[in-house]
Design a protein around this motif. Structure first.
Motif, PDB file in Angstrom:
ATOM      1  N   ARG A 186      -1.216   9.323  10.007  1.00  8.23           N
ATOM      2  CA  ARG A 186      -2.387   8.448  10.099  1.00  8.23           C
ATOM      3  C   ARG A 186      -2.371   7.570  11.342  1.00  8.23           C
ATOM      4  NH1 ARG A 186      -4.115   6.328   4.174  1.00  8.23           N
ATOM      5  NH2 ARG A 186      -3.587   8.184   3.037  1.00  8.23           N
ATOM      6  N   GLN A 226      -3.174  -2.964  -8.182  1.00  8.90           N
ATOM      7  CA  GLN A 226      -3.798  -3.415  -6.931  1.00  8.90           C
ATOM      8  C   GLN A 226      -5.228  -3.881  -7.171  1.00  8.90           C
ATOM      9  OE1 GLN A 226      -3.163  -0.994  -3.233  1.00  8.90           O
ATOM     10  NE2 GLN A 226      -2.282   0.440  -4.662  1.00  8.90           N
ATOM     11  N   SER A 260      -0.004   1.719 -10.052  1.00 12.81           N
ATOM     12  CA  SER A 260      -0.148   1.056  -8.767  1.00 12.81           C
ATOM     13  C   SER A 260      -1.627   0.789  -8.452  1.00 12.81           C
ATOM     14  CB  SER A 260       0.507   1.917  -7.687  1.00 12.81           C
ATOM     15  OG  SER A 260      -0.054   1.651  -6.442  1.00 12.81           O
ATOM     16  N   THR A 299      -5.689   8.505  -3.079  1.00 15.94           N
ATOM     17  CA  THR A 299      -4.281   8.131  -3.274  1.00 15.94           C
ATOM     18  C   THR A 299      -4.219   6.616  -3.512  1.00 15.94           C
ATOM     19  OG1 THR A 299      -3.886   7.522  -0.978  1.00 15.94           O
ATOM     20  CG2 THR A 299      -3.566   9.847  -1.535  1.00 15.94           C
ATOM     21  N   PRO A 300      -3.098   6.139  -4.079  1.00 12.81           N
ATOM     22  CA  PRO A 300      -2.970   4.687  -4.284  1.00 12.81           C
ATOM     23  C   PRO A 300      -3.090   3.917  -2.968  1.00 12.81           C
ATOM     24  CG  PRO A 300      -1.279   5.843  -5.543  1.00 12.81           C
ATOM     25  CD  PRO A 300      -1.968   6.877  -4.704  1.00 12.81           C
ATOM     26  N   GLU A 301      -2.684   4.540  -1.848  1.00 12.06           N
ATOM     27  CA  GLU A 301      -2.768   3.841  -0.546  1.00 12.06           C
ATOM     28  C   GLU A 301      -4.220   3.563  -0.159  1.00 12.06           C
ATOM     29  OE1 GLU A 301      -0.671   6.917  -0.534  1.00 12.06           O
ATOM     30  OE2 GLU A 301       0.731   5.446  -1.340  1.00 12.06           O
ATOM     31  N   ASP A 302      -5.146   4.366  -0.670  1.00 14.49           N
ATOM     32  CA  ASP A 302      -6.559   4.169  -0.308  1.00 14.49           C
ATOM     33  C   ASP A 302      -7.164   2.893  -0.906  1.00 14.49           C
ATOM     34  OD1 ASP A 302      -6.431   6.588   1.001  1.00 14.49           O
ATOM     35  OD2 ASP A 302      -7.410   7.721  -0.589  1.00 14.49           O
ATOM     36  N   GLU A 330       7.279   9.119   5.190  1.00  9.23           N
ATOM     37  CA  GLU A 330       5.849   8.810   5.034  1.00  9.23           C
ATOM     38  C   GLU A 330       5.372   8.984   3.606  1.00  9.23           C
ATOM     39  OE1 GLU A 330       3.334   7.956   7.437  1.00  9.23           O
ATOM     40  OE2 GLU A 330       5.130   7.412   8.563  1.00  9.23           O
ATOM     41  N   THR A 390      -6.286  -0.129  -0.556  1.00  7.04           N
ATOM     42  CA  THR A 390      -6.394  -1.164   0.475  1.00  7.04           C
ATOM     43  C   THR A 390      -7.736  -1.050   1.193  1.00  7.04           C
ATOM     44  OG1 THR A 390      -4.082  -0.654   0.823  1.00  7.04           O
ATOM     45  CG2 THR A 390      -5.071  -2.163   2.390  1.00  7.04           C
TER      46      THR A 390
END
Ligand code: PEP
Ligand code: MG
Length: 570
Positions: free
Chosen positions: A173, A323, A319, A277-280, A64, A282
């Motif tokens: 998540r 993005q 990243s 975080t970079p995932e946020d 993860e 999106t």
């Protein structure tokens, strides 16, 4: 059925079984034993189960979150296989004829005390590892279950006293549908994380952990701040309808996703998202964000056992910038301290952590931590539209010093042939009253301000943002706050600088008309608040709201402010 009122921290409705995250009571009564071999067998069994669990957590975390985050569990596994720790425990059981629990406790504490006081950081980390793993082994000896958020594999609502940022980082998540906590307010980090994960949450319920048992049925109503424990069939049906209505409302908001943000009288403002975080990213883009107004970089430093390297940070910043594809990205340098701890730095506990050694104060004294972050940011600047801001700036000297270090690293990197953008704006968070009061002087030197109301309110009102006993004093609409905000916005504009807000107030539907009238340029908020804010702003007239400014600033109480603004915007 029980209804608990708390603070609505992240909107939406979640319905699932409870998952209790509290560490169980690990106390035990010392008893005489008959057979040391039985105790050794019990110990070995507890060690074996603990190892199997840690193996699973390590694999899960690696998949993860990556190798770096999984390392801590490798260290834990090593501890459990270390004969230097395990042999003395079995020796003690045999020689003193004591229970496995007592031997484990005594030997583990001996090593923890010894390592904790060593000068060597590596050994101090081992003390923390031993402490963590012995809790797990002890739980198995006592036959109580030990919570493992990373191993959740069915839909649950997490119930906890509080969720630390590293707990939250471990949550799966996919399965965590919502959470409810005893403590915290809208601006505590558990609440902020819930919003960035887009899961409904209610915080500050005072004692939900006492009321809920493992696997109780739970409804978290993140719109009203209510938690229902074991609801009736009627209530379940009622809430399923509410859930569907909310989903429909979200579809209506989504129609504005790709629209710019204009007010009724044609004024444009920028709506940005806050990320951890970079995932946020999106979430920000899916919710129509025009920028990232606050990247809280401290999450890169949490949930692991060592500082992130320059390279690792560079990859994360790059990243985010890529993005966002040329849209502005405001990155905040490390804001550690307050409720955000880093165990591996082993900073001394403070009486008043929110008033203590945190954020820029820590970074200026620890250049070995600060400089790699600045280098990573500067290198990443070649990949997008980067703006850098320093947190918790209280004096001009702090800003000058931080900027000088940034420029120093920029020169060094350029000399080494790195490509660095020449258009990086450098600003500050305005979250300490001293800075808000002399914003005019700051405005001459910074490129922008971003107002951090989460802290600015707590410092202005002297009301801890985490303490629900004084939450009645945590008043965003208090005229004292509005006067400070006005001072900052006027100061920025008089020097031709832009001013944003990245505190939670920026996404608050009562605050939005006030902030628009005061002239705020950029509103940065949790991703899920962006589309409701865009919808609201299309119905507001900036010119009309600006004409109420003097009246609002001269009011005496927050109540008057709220009543007035509600009347004018209905
Ligand atoms: C703030 O203080 O408003 C802010 C955005 O920072 P944090 O919530 O991370 O302290
Ligand atoms: Mg802050």
């Amino acid at each position: 059925m029980i209804n608990k009122q708390g603070i609505a921290a992240s909107s939406g409705i979640a319905i699932a079984k409870a998952y209790h995250l509290a560490v169980p009571d690990l106390s035990f009564e010392k008893k005489k034993i008959d057979n040391p071999n039985t105790e050794i067998e019990r110990l070995n069994k507890a060690l074996e189960i603990s190892k199997q669990e840690l193996e699973k957590i390590r694999t899960h975390t690696k998949n993860e979150l990556g190798d770096e985050h999984a390392e801590i569990f490798s260290a834990h596994l090593l501890v459990l296989s270390d004969p230097e720790l395990i042999n003395p425990i079995t020796d003690k059981i045999k020689s003193d004829n004591v229970m496995a629990e007592a031997a484990l406790e005594e030997i583990a504490n001996m090593f923890i005390d010894m390592f904790k006081n060593m000068d060597n950081e590596y050994m101090r980390e081992r003390a923390a590892d031993i402490q963590d793993v012995t809790k797990r082994v002890m739980a198995h000896l006592l036959g109580v279950s030990f919570p493992d958020p990373a191993l959740i594999d069915e839909e649950v609502i997490v119930i906890a006293n509080d969720l630390t940022p590293s707990d939250t980082a471990q949550l799966n998540r996919q399965f965590v549908k919502g959470f409810a906590t005893d403590i915290g307010g809208r601006t505590s980090h558990s609440a902020i994380m819930a919003r960035s994960l887009e899961i409904p949450a209610v915080v500050g319920t005072k004692n939900i952990t006492e009321e809920v048992s493992q696997h109780d049925m739970i409804i978290v109503d993140g719109l009203e701040g209510i938690v229902l424990i074991n609801p009736s069939e009627d209530e379940l049906a009622n809430y399923r309808e509410k859930q569907a209505a909310y989903a429909e409302q979200k579809e209506v908001w989504a129609q504005l996703k790709d629209e710019p943000t204009f007010t009724k009288d044609g004024e444009q403002v920028e709506l940005a998202g806050n990320i951890g975080t970079p995932e946020d990213v999106t979430g920000v883009l899916n919710n129509g964000g025009e920028a990232v107004g606050l990247y809280r970089t401290e999450f890169l430093y949490m949930g692991k056992n060592a500082l992130p390297t320059e390279e690792e940070q560079y990859e994360a910043y790059k990243s985010v910038l890529e993005q966002m594809d040329g849209k502005p990205v405001v990155v905040r340098t490390l804001d550690i301290g307050g409720d955000k701890e880093l165990d591996y730095l082993d900073l001394p506990k403070e009486m008043n952590p929110f008033l203590g050694f945190r954020a820029i104060r820590f970074c200026l004294e620890n250049e070995a931590v600060f400089r790699p972050q600045l280098r990573a940011l500067l290198r990443a600047s070649a990949h997008g539209n980067l703006k850098i801001m320093f947190p918790m700036v209280a004096t001009l000297e702090e800003f000058r010093q931080a900027k000088a270090i940034l420029l120093d690293e920029k020169e060094a990197l350029k000399k080494d042939g790195f490509k660095i953008s020449d258009d990086i704006e450098v600003g500050i968070m305005v979250e300490i009253p001293s800075t808000a009061v002399i914003a005019k002087q700051f405005a001459k030197e910074v490129d922008f301000f971003s107002i951090g109301t989460n802290d600015l309110i707590q410092y202005t009102m002297a009301a801890d943002r985490m303490n629900e006993r004084v939450s009645y004093l945590y008043q965003p609409y208090h005229p004292a706050i509005l006067n400070l905000l006005n001072n900052v916005i006027e100061a920025a504009h008089s020097e031709g600088k832009w001013v944003g807000m990245c505190g939670e107030m920026a996404g608050d539907s009562i605050a939005i008309p006030i902030l628009l009238g005061l002239g705020l340029d950029e509103f940065s908020m949790s991703a899920t608040s962006i589309l409701p804010a865009r919808t609201q702003l299309r119905d507001l007239s900036k010119g009309k709201l600006a004409s109420y400014k003097d009246k609002l600033l001269s009011m005496g109480t927050a109540e008057e402010v709220v009543a007035f603004i509600k009347e004018k915007t209905e």
